[in-house]
Design a protein around this motif. Sequence first.
Motif, PDB file in Angstrom:
ATOM      1  N   LEU A 146       0.822  -1.195   0.000  1.00 42.73           N
ATOM      2  CA  LEU A 146       0.000   0.000   0.000  1.00 42.73           C
ATOM      3  C   LEU A 146       0.864   1.257   0.000  1.00 42.73           C
ATOM      4  CD1 LEU A 146      -2.662  -1.001   2.651  1.00 42.73           C
ATOM      5  CD2 LEU A 146      -3.122  -0.554   0.241  1.00 42.73           C
ATOM      6  N   ARG A 147       0.325   2.328  -0.564  1.00 44.11           N
ATOM      7  CA  ARG A 147       0.957   3.633  -0.403  1.00 44.11           C
ATOM      8  C   ARG A 147       1.064   3.945   1.081  1.00 44.11           C
ATOM      9  NH1 ARG A 147      -1.867   8.113  -4.195  1.00 44.11           N
ATOM     10  NH2 ARG A 147      -1.804   9.084  -2.138  1.00 44.11           N
ATOM     11  N   GLU A 148       2.086   4.674   1.446  1.00 39.68           N
ATOM     12  CA  GLU A 148       2.324   4.959   2.861  1.00 39.68           C
ATOM     13  C   GLU A 148       1.155   5.692   3.499  1.00 39.68           C
ATOM     14  OE1 GLU A 148       5.591   7.307   5.657  1.00 39.68           O
ATOM     15  OE2 GLU A 148       6.078   6.821   3.572  1.00 39.68           O
ATOM     16  N   ASP A 149       0.581   6.672   2.774  1.00 45.87           N
ATOM     17  CA  ASP A 149      -0.532   7.423   3.362  1.00 45.87           C
ATOM     18  C   ASP A 149      -1.776   6.549   3.532  1.00 45.87           C
ATOM     19  OD1 ASP A 149      -0.847   7.225   0.627  1.00 45.87           O
ATOM     20  OD2 ASP A 149      -1.651   9.252   0.352  1.00 45.87           O
ATOM     21  N   VAL A 150      -2.006   5.630   2.583  1.00 50.15           N
ATOM     22  CA  VAL A 150      -3.146   4.726   2.699  1.00 50.15           C
ATOM     23  C   VAL A 150      -2.939   3.765   3.866  1.00 50.15           C
ATOM     24  CG1 VAL A 150      -4.479   2.917   1.551  1.00 50.15           C
ATOM     25  CG2 VAL A 150      -3.695   4.911   0.239  1.00 50.15           C
TER      26      VAL A 150
END
Length: 398
Positions: A221-225
């Motif tokens: 996953l993307r870090e922010d997600v």
Amino acid sequence: MRLLLATAGSRGDVEPFAALARRAMFEGHEVRLAAPDSSGVGLSGIDVVSMGVDYTRMIEEQGVSAWAAIRSFREVVRPTMHAVIVQTARAAMEYRPDVLISHPKVLSAPLVCEALGIPHVLVETVPSMTPTRAFPAAGTTTRNLGALNRLTYRAAGLSARMFRSDLTEVAGLVGATRRRPAPPAATLLPISPAILERPEDWPESVHLTGPWRTESADSTLREDVASFIAEGRFVYAGFGSMAAGDPSIRGREVLQGIRDRGSRALIATGLGGLRIGDDLLGDDVLVVPSVDHDLVLPHAEAAIHHGGIGTLQAATRAGAVSIVVPFIADQPFWGARLHERGLAPAPIPRRRLNAHHVGEALTDSTKYRHAVNVAAEVMSNEHGTAVAMEIIRQQADT
């Protein structure tokens, strides 16, 4: 075994074919995939031939609606279908596969298989080709017409007549006799029986295989997600490529409905399905272009989406209750089927989408959670691509 897979449409039409291609390659078969450009599906490592069409650009330029398709039929739809019909035939004559596996939009597939003397395996991504009394063809009506349901399946044949000249060109190209082509040797539907019960009046050659998906242990996953998910439960909302109407108004109503219920929101804007203005941002909302459903939806308490079969199956498999807001084509069919099977609240008509109805559906969704968890358990044991490959091997051996 040498396989040619041919699909046409947007991401939801390409993803299952890519998954099947990877499964076939894993089993040691030679595979080529004829597909549109810029679908957004990862095709690395697959032998891909372009159809010379770009459905993503088409959606971005004209949106999605029956009226848009009618208005642009001569300038956009006809040239696109001509490319799909003819380029697939050329790809097949060059590649000389043992089996051709095709999407229903690839109208030239039966002629090509007749000319090459090979089996044709049709992939009904939605049930719209094989007549049944159980339900109407997806994309026609959501009303159960009883014995008249079978008549709705004639729509597919009527639409094919609009491209008769393209098929005549293909017949000349491949050397087909232009007699009525034989029906498919097998028809595969990459759909779970947990979502759609198999009708008793389907022929034995028609198979519900379960969804076709690629298992990937490397997905991250993307870090922010990942950080957003780690903070606790949330509601997912995304309408993919449904660029119709005003996405800003739609985004405002969806987000307000989620907030009114006291939930956090993960919003995927897609190709214009939703838009969230800067004035609506806050710590309780994360806005991203898209997400990996398999990684995100298991953490969501509910998923608000357009009812495309790919998203719908991903949500159910993840145990997230779907709140369907159908736009076009087969989406009203799936919203109705899911509600009838006790797996989701009644769909929200797009023109009635507002914060009140979203909040109401989210509150109602708790009643369906147990049934969705049961369906998720069934789907966790399905291996759609493996089942499909076994059927394809049987056709090649006959």
